[in-house]
Motif scaffolding. Structure first.
Motif, short mmCIF file in Angstrom:
data_model
loop_
_atom_site.label_atom_id
_atom_site.label_comp_id
_atom_site.label_asym_id
_atom_site.label_seq_id
_atom_site.Cartn_x
_atom_site.Cartn_y
_atom_site.Cartn_z
N GLY A 11 6.04 0.40 0.86
CA GLY A 11 6.14 1.12 -0.40
C GLY A 11 7.22 2.18 -0.38
O GLY A 11 7.74 2.58 0.68
N TYR A 12 7.54 2.67 -1.57
CA TYR A 12 8.60 3.67 -1.75
C TYR A 12 8.35 4.94 -0.94
O TYR A 12 9.27 5.52 -0.35
N ILE A 13 7.09 5.37 -0.91
CA ILE A 13 6.78 6.67 -0.32
C ILE A 13 6.49 6.59 1.17
O ILE A 13 6.46 7.61 1.86
N ARG A 16 8.49 8.57 3.95
CA ARG A 16 8.23 10.02 4.05
C ARG A 16 7.03 10.28 4.96
O ARG A 16 6.98 11.29 5.67
N CYS A 78 -0.74 4.52 1.49
CA CYS A 78 0.41 4.50 0.58
C CYS A 78 0.40 3.24 -0.27
O CYS A 78 1.46 2.81 -0.75
N GLU A 101 -2.05 9.23 -0.56
CA GLU A 101 -1.14 9.59 -1.62
C GLU A 101 -1.92 9.76 -2.93
O GLU A 101 -3.00 9.21 -3.11
N ARG A 164 13.80 4.42 -15.10
CA ARG A 164 13.52 3.27 -14.25
C ARG A 164 14.08 2.01 -14.90
O ARG A 164 14.13 1.91 -16.13
N TYR A 168 10.45 -2.02 -13.17
CA TYR A 168 9.26 -1.16 -13.13
C TYR A 168 8.08 -1.78 -13.87
O TYR A 168 6.96 -1.85 -13.34
N SER A 171 6.37 -4.65 -12.08
CA SER A 171 5.65 -4.34 -10.84
C SER A 171 4.25 -3.84 -11.16
O SER A 171 3.88 -3.65 -12.32
N LYS A 173 3.28 -0.98 -10.92
CA LYS A 173 3.38 0.34 -11.55
C LYS A 173 3.37 0.24 -13.07
O LYS A 173 2.97 1.19 -13.76
N THR A 265 12.30 17.06 0.07
CA THR A 265 12.29 16.06 1.14
C THR A 265 11.43 16.48 2.33
O THR A 265 11.05 15.64 3.14
#
Length: 316
Positions: A11-13, A16, A78, A101, A164, A168, A171, A173, A265
């Motif tokens: 996933g995107y997150i 991090r 996530c 998350e 986006r 988007y 997906s 989302k 960040t």
């Protein structure tokens, strides 16, 4: 050193979270995602076991426990929003604490169920509410609290446009059943921030609620807030768009712009440090924001309301 497992590694997150694990001196030993585009793992934990099937991941976690290997201390979640509830339950029953998350869940009624499983297992759920640890937000909260004795409510405008592409809506989302819609997927951490800053929620009105944009009015103990969220690049103010910007973020309090774009960040790492020190945000800290976005999702938009955000009529 703590051992971690991660659900939703593609996933995107997720990067991090991997970065936060690494920077806090811990180890990722197992990761799961049905998508195998997870080469980013090599940048942080190349020796981590990886699975594309939940059943094999489950068996690996169980075998570690039975073999007396290092216990999974934390499981980071996530995955897509609608799976958070199930994955947190799995983590707790596996003997791990949770770092999840946002949004914690889509249905506020599930919050009580999670609290029961916490009690049954003796493990804790922690949430990434990173704006609560942002130094600028903490300082602003102290300023608001110091001024709250005067009885006047602050006038707040929240505008967040993060454009986006066509992908988007194709997906998970873009599926309200899975993401909770734009107010949940994009806005929940802002709504948590508003509650964190301004206290108890007293009024919640919706003026616009489309798949790619939403707007409304929230009144808190110490503030009146008009808000607007959008994924549509056409909503970016003309001057910003002509300057090449595809996003626009603005929060004003009593007409004064609040700047907190720096330091984003590092907020996951700071959140991990707080969690590992026993100061994580638990289930109850999520309740107001989850109830807020759930009410927005179910509300019938009100038209011709003087309290609407200026962008709402333009975007309708």
């Amino acid at each position: 050193m703590k051992t971690f497992a991660l659900i939703g590694a593609a996933g995107y997150i997720a990067p991090r979270h991997m970065k936060a694990m690494k920077e806090t001196g811990n180890e990722l030993v197992a990761a799961l995602d049905p998508n195998d585009s997870v080469g980013i793992i090599d940048s942080y934990f190349p020796d981590a076991h990886f699975f594309t099937e939940f059943e094999r991941f489950d068996r690996h976690i169980d075998k570690r426990r039975r073999a007396g290997e290092a216990q999974i201390d934390y499981m980071s979640i996530c995955s897509p929003n609608y799976l958070h509830d199930s994955h947190m339950c799995f983590a707790l029953r596996s003997g791990a604490e949770v770092i999840c998350e946002k949004p914690l869940v889509l249905d506020p009624r599930n919050i009580d169920g999670l609290s029961e499983i916490e009690r049954d297992t003796g493990q804790k759920i922690n949430t990434i509410l990173q704006l609560r640890v942002h130094p600028s937000i903490i300082a602003l909260r102290e300023k608001v609290r110091a001024a709250s004795t005067h009885g006047r409510k602050h006038e707040v405008d929240l505008t967040y446009i993060t454009s986006r592409g066509r992908w988007y809506m194709q997906s998970w989302k873009g599926d309200t059943r899975k993401s909770g819609g734009i107010a949940t997927n994009i806005g929940v951490h802002f709504f948590d921030m508003l509650h964190f800053l301004f206290g108890a929620l007293q009024d919640n009105r919706v003026h616009l609620n489309d798949p790619t944009k939403a707007a409304g009015y929230l009144e808190y103990e110490h503030a009146r807030c008009r808000w607007f969220l959008s994924l549509d690049v056409n909503d970016v103010p003309q001057a910003s768009f002509e300057a090449g910007q595809r996003t626009y973020r603005s929060i004003t309090i009593d007409g004064e712009e609040i700047e907190f774009s720096g330091g984003f960040t590092d907020l996951h790492t700071l959140s991990y440090k707080e969690i590992l020190a026993g100061r994580g945000f638990g289930v109850e800290e999520n309740r107001v924001a989850i109830e807020t976005v759930s009410a927005i999702r179910e509300a019938r938009p009100v038209t011709n309301d003087d309290l609407a955000h200026p962008f709402a009529s333009r975007a309708a």
